[in-house]
Design a protein around this motif. Structure first.
Motif, PDB file in Angstrom:
ATOM      1  N   MET A   1       0.805  -1.209   0.000  1.00  0.00           N
ATOM      2  CA  MET A   1       0.000   0.000   0.000  1.00  0.00           C
ATOM      3  C   MET A   1       0.848   1.274   0.000  1.00  0.00           C
ATOM      4  O   MET A   1       0.528   2.252  -0.673  1.00  0.00           O
ATOM      5  CB  MET A   1      -0.938  -0.001   1.202  1.00  0.00           C
ATOM      6  CG  MET A   1      -1.954   1.077   1.173  1.00  0.00           C
ATOM      7  SD  MET A   1      -3.149   0.765   2.483  1.00  0.00           S
ATOM      8  CE  MET A   1      -4.234   2.123   2.248  1.00  0.00           C
ATOM      9  N   TRP A   2       1.943   1.285   0.768  1.00  0.00           N
ATOM     10  CA  TRP A   2       2.810   2.466   0.821  1.00  0.00           C
ATOM     11  C   TRP A   2       3.365   2.769  -0.566  1.00  0.00           C
ATOM     12  O   TRP A   2       3.387   3.919  -1.000  1.00  0.00           O
ATOM     13  CB  TRP A   2       3.925   2.241   1.827  1.00  0.00           C
ATOM     14  CG  TRP A   2       4.978   3.315   1.849  1.00  0.00           C
ATOM     15  CD1 TRP A   2       6.280   3.191   1.505  1.00  0.00           C
ATOM     16  CD2 TRP A   2       4.827   4.687   2.247  1.00  0.00           C
ATOM     17  NE1 TRP A   2       6.948   4.373   1.659  1.00  0.00           N
ATOM     18  CE2 TRP A   2       6.072   5.322   2.115  1.00  0.00           C
ATOM     19  CE3 TRP A   2       3.753   5.447   2.701  1.00  0.00           C
ATOM     20  CZ2 TRP A   2       6.279   6.669   2.409  1.00  0.00           C
ATOM     21  CZ3 TRP A   2       3.963   6.791   2.995  1.00  0.00           C
ATOM     22  CH2 TRP A   2       5.211   7.376   2.853  1.00  0.00           C
ATOM     23  N   GLU A   3       3.785   1.740  -1.269  1.00  0.00           N
ATOM     24  CA  GLU A   3       4.359   1.942  -2.597  1.00  0.00           C
ATOM     25  C   GLU A   3       3.298   2.381  -3.602  1.00  0.00           C
ATOM     26  O   GLU A   3       3.577   3.197  -4.486  1.00  0.00           O
ATOM     27  CB  GLU A   3       5.072   0.665  -3.061  1.00  0.00           C
ATOM     28  CG  GLU A   3       6.370   0.396  -2.295  1.00  0.00           C
ATOM     29  CD  GLU A   3       6.152  -0.063  -0.853  1.00  0.00           C
ATOM     30  OE1 GLU A   3       7.009   0.218  -0.011  1.00  0.00           O
ATOM     31  OE2 GLU A   3       5.112  -0.681  -0.569  1.00  0.00           O
ATOM     32  N   GLU A   4       2.093   1.866  -3.463  1.00  0.00           N
ATOM     33  CA  GLU A   4       1.002   2.326  -4.330  1.00  0.00           C
ATOM     34  C   GLU A   4       0.719   3.810  -4.086  1.00  0.00           C
ATOM     35  O   GLU A   4       0.464   4.561  -5.026  1.00  0.00           O
ATOM     36  CB  GLU A   4      -0.267   1.507  -4.079  1.00  0.00           C
ATOM     37  CG  GLU A   4      -0.190   0.094  -4.586  1.00  0.00           C
ATOM     38  CD  GLU A   4      -1.414  -0.725  -4.236  1.00  0.00           C
ATOM     39  OE1 GLU A   4      -2.436  -0.148  -3.809  1.00  0.00           O
ATOM     40  OE2 GLU A   4      -1.342  -1.954  -4.393  1.00  0.00           O
ATOM     41  N   THR A   5       0.798   4.220  -2.832  1.00  0.00           N
ATOM     42  CA  THR A   5       0.604   5.628  -2.489  1.00  0.00           C
ATOM     43  C   THR A   5       1.713   6.481  -3.094  1.00  0.00           C
ATOM     44  O   THR A   5       1.464   7.568  -3.619  1.00  0.00           O
ATOM     45  CB  THR A   5       0.566   5.806  -0.955  1.00  0.00           C
ATOM     46  OG1 THR A   5      -0.465   4.981  -0.416  1.00  0.00           O
ATOM     47  CG2 THR A   5       0.320   7.246  -0.566  1.00  0.00           C
ATOM     48  N   LEU A   6       2.955   5.975  -3.033  1.00  0.00           N
ATOM     49  CA  LEU A   6       4.077   6.697  -3.630  1.00  0.00           C
ATOM     50  C   LEU A   6       3.891   6.846  -5.138  1.00  0.00           C
ATOM     51  O   LEU A   6       4.152   7.911  -5.700  1.00  0.00           O
ATOM     52  CB  LEU A   6       5.396   5.978  -3.343  1.00  0.00           C
ATOM     53  CG  LEU A   6       5.918   6.033  -1.917  1.00  0.00           C
ATOM     54  CD1 LEU A   6       7.146   5.151  -1.770  1.00  0.00           C
ATOM     55  CD2 LEU A   6       6.218   7.452  -1.511  1.00  0.00           C
ATOM     56  N   GLU A   7       3.448   5.782  -5.790  1.00  0.00           N
ATOM     57  CA  GLU A   7       3.203   5.850  -7.235  1.00  0.00           C
ATOM     58  C   GLU A   7       2.111   6.860  -7.564  1.00  0.00           C
ATOM     59  O   GLU A   7       2.229   7.622  -8.523  1.00  0.00           O
ATOM     60  CB  GLU A   7       2.825   4.476  -7.785  1.00  0.00           C
ATOM     61  CG  GLU A   7       4.011   3.680  -8.201  1.00  0.00           C
ATOM     62  CD  GLU A   7       3.627   2.406  -8.935  1.00  0.00           C
ATOM     63  OE1 GLU A   7       2.435   2.172  -9.203  1.00  0.00           O
ATOM     64  OE2 GLU A   7       4.556   1.651  -9.239  1.00  0.00           O
ATOM     65  N   MET A   8       1.058   6.869  -6.757  1.00  0.00           N
ATOM     66  CA  MET A   8      -0.033   7.806  -6.981  1.00  0.00           C
ATOM     67  C   MET A   8       0.474   9.242  -6.816  1.00  0.00           C
ATOM     68  O   MET A   8       0.185  10.114  -7.651  1.00  0.00           O
ATOM     69  CB  MET A   8      -1.183   7.535  -6.010  1.00  0.00           C
ATOM     70  CG  MET A   8      -2.384   8.439  -6.222  1.00  0.00           C
ATOM     71  SD  MET A   8      -3.808   7.997  -5.203  1.00  0.00           S
ATOM     72  CE  MET A   8      -3.238   8.451  -3.581  1.00  0.00           C
ATOM     73  N   LEU A   9       1.254   9.496  -5.774  1.00  0.00           N
ATOM     74  CA  LEU A   9       1.808  10.823  -5.545  1.00  0.00           C
ATOM     75  C   LEU A   9       2.708  11.232  -6.713  1.00  0.00           C
ATOM     76  O   LEU A   9       2.609  12.353  -7.218  1.00  0.00           O
ATOM     77  CB  LEU A   9       2.594  10.862  -4.231  1.00  0.00           C
ATOM     78  CG  LEU A   9       3.318  12.168  -3.923  1.00  0.00           C
ATOM     79  CD1 LEU A   9       2.328  13.320  -3.773  1.00  0.00           C
ATOM     80  CD2 LEU A   9       4.158  12.016  -2.659  1.00  0.00           C
ATOM     81  N   LYS A  10       3.558  10.317  -7.135  1.00  0.00           N
ATOM     82  CA  LYS A  10       4.466  10.620  -8.253  1.00  0.00           C
ATOM     83  C   LYS A  10       3.673  10.990  -9.503  1.00  0.00           C
ATOM     84  O   LYS A  10       3.978  11.989 -10.168  1.00  0.00           O
ATOM     85  CB  LYS A  10       5.364   9.421  -8.537  1.00  0.00           C
ATOM     86  CG  LYS A  10       6.282   9.633  -9.710  1.00  0.00           C
ATOM     87  CD  LYS A  10       7.069   8.402 -10.033  1.00  0.00           C
ATOM     88  CE  LYS A  10       7.804   8.588 -11.336  1.00  0.00           C
ATOM     89  NZ  LYS A  10       8.471   7.373 -11.766  1.00  0.00           N
ATOM     90  N   ASN A  11       2.665  10.218  -9.828  1.00  0.00           N
ATOM     91  CA  ASN A  11       1.858  10.493 -11.017  1.00  0.00           C
ATOM     92  C   ASN A  11       1.135  11.835 -10.905  1.00  0.00           C
ATOM     93  O   ASN A  11       1.049  12.580 -11.889  1.00  0.00           O
ATOM     94  CB  ASN A  11       0.860   9.366 -11.269  1.00  0.00           C
ATOM     95  CG  ASN A  11       1.551   8.102 -11.707  1.00  0.00           C
ATOM     96  OD1 ASN A  11       2.626   8.131 -12.300  1.00  0.00           O
ATOM     97  ND2 ASN A  11       0.952   6.962 -11.403  1.00  0.00           N
ATOM     98  N   GLN A  12       0.644  12.154  -9.716  1.00  0.00           N
ATOM     99  CA  GLN A  12      -0.030  13.437  -9.523  1.00  0.00           C
ATOM    100  C   GLN A  12       0.948  14.593  -9.689  1.00  0.00           C
ATOM    101  O   GLN A  12       0.625  15.617 -10.296  1.00  0.00           O
ATOM    102  CB  GLN A  12      -0.693  13.489  -8.145  1.00  0.00           C
ATOM    103  CG  GLN A  12      -1.881  12.584  -8.001  1.00  0.00           C
ATOM    104  CD  GLN A  12      -2.419  12.530  -6.580  1.00  0.00           C
ATOM    105  OE1 GLN A  12      -1.841  13.098  -5.651  1.00  0.00           O
ATOM    106  NE2 GLN A  12      -3.531  11.839  -6.402  1.00  0.00           N
ATOM    107  N   LEU A  13       2.158  14.434  -9.155  1.00  0.00           N
ATOM    108  CA  LEU A  13       3.155  15.494  -9.283  1.00  0.00           C
ATOM    109  C   LEU A  13       3.606  15.664 -10.731  1.00  0.00           C
ATOM    110  O   LEU A  13       3.871  16.781 -11.178  1.00  0.00           O
ATOM    111  CB  LEU A  13       4.358  15.215  -8.384  1.00  0.00           C
ATOM    112  CG  LEU A  13       4.118  15.323  -6.888  1.00  0.00           C
ATOM    113  CD1 LEU A  13       5.359  14.906  -6.111  1.00  0.00           C
ATOM    114  CD2 LEU A  13       3.696  16.728  -6.510  1.00  0.00           C
TER     115      LEU A  13
END
Length: 84
Positions: A40-52
């Motif tokens: 889940m943490w890594e999925e959150t990181l991917e989501m943040l990266k894509n948003q940025l």
């Protein structure tokens, strides 16, 4: 209770802060994949990266801002973070 009104948060490109944040997120993602602990943490990181990447570091939401701070705090040594 004070009403919260969001300001326009952004990451500047001065000294490459925007790219440094993206590189830090990439580093953590690669480390997680290498260690075989994608969750889940890594999925959150991917989501943040894509948003940025989509917003190019402009109009950052409070959630994005908090996540960036949380990520960067992982790199602060424990003896500094938990100093009495």
């Amino acid at each position: 209770m004070v009403n919260y009104k969001q300001k326009d948060y952004f990451i500047t490109c001065k000294d490459n802060e925007y790219f440094q944040v993206l590189d830090t997120i990439d580093y953590l993602l690669e480390k997680a994949i290498t260690e075989g602990r994608y969750g889940m943490w890594e999925e959150t990181l991917e989501m943040l990266k894509n948003q940025l990447l989509d917003n190019k570091g402009e109009n950052i939401t409070p959630w994005q801002f908090n996540m960036i701070i949380t990520i960067l705090l992982d790199f602060v040594p424990d003896n500094i973070k938990y100093k009495p």
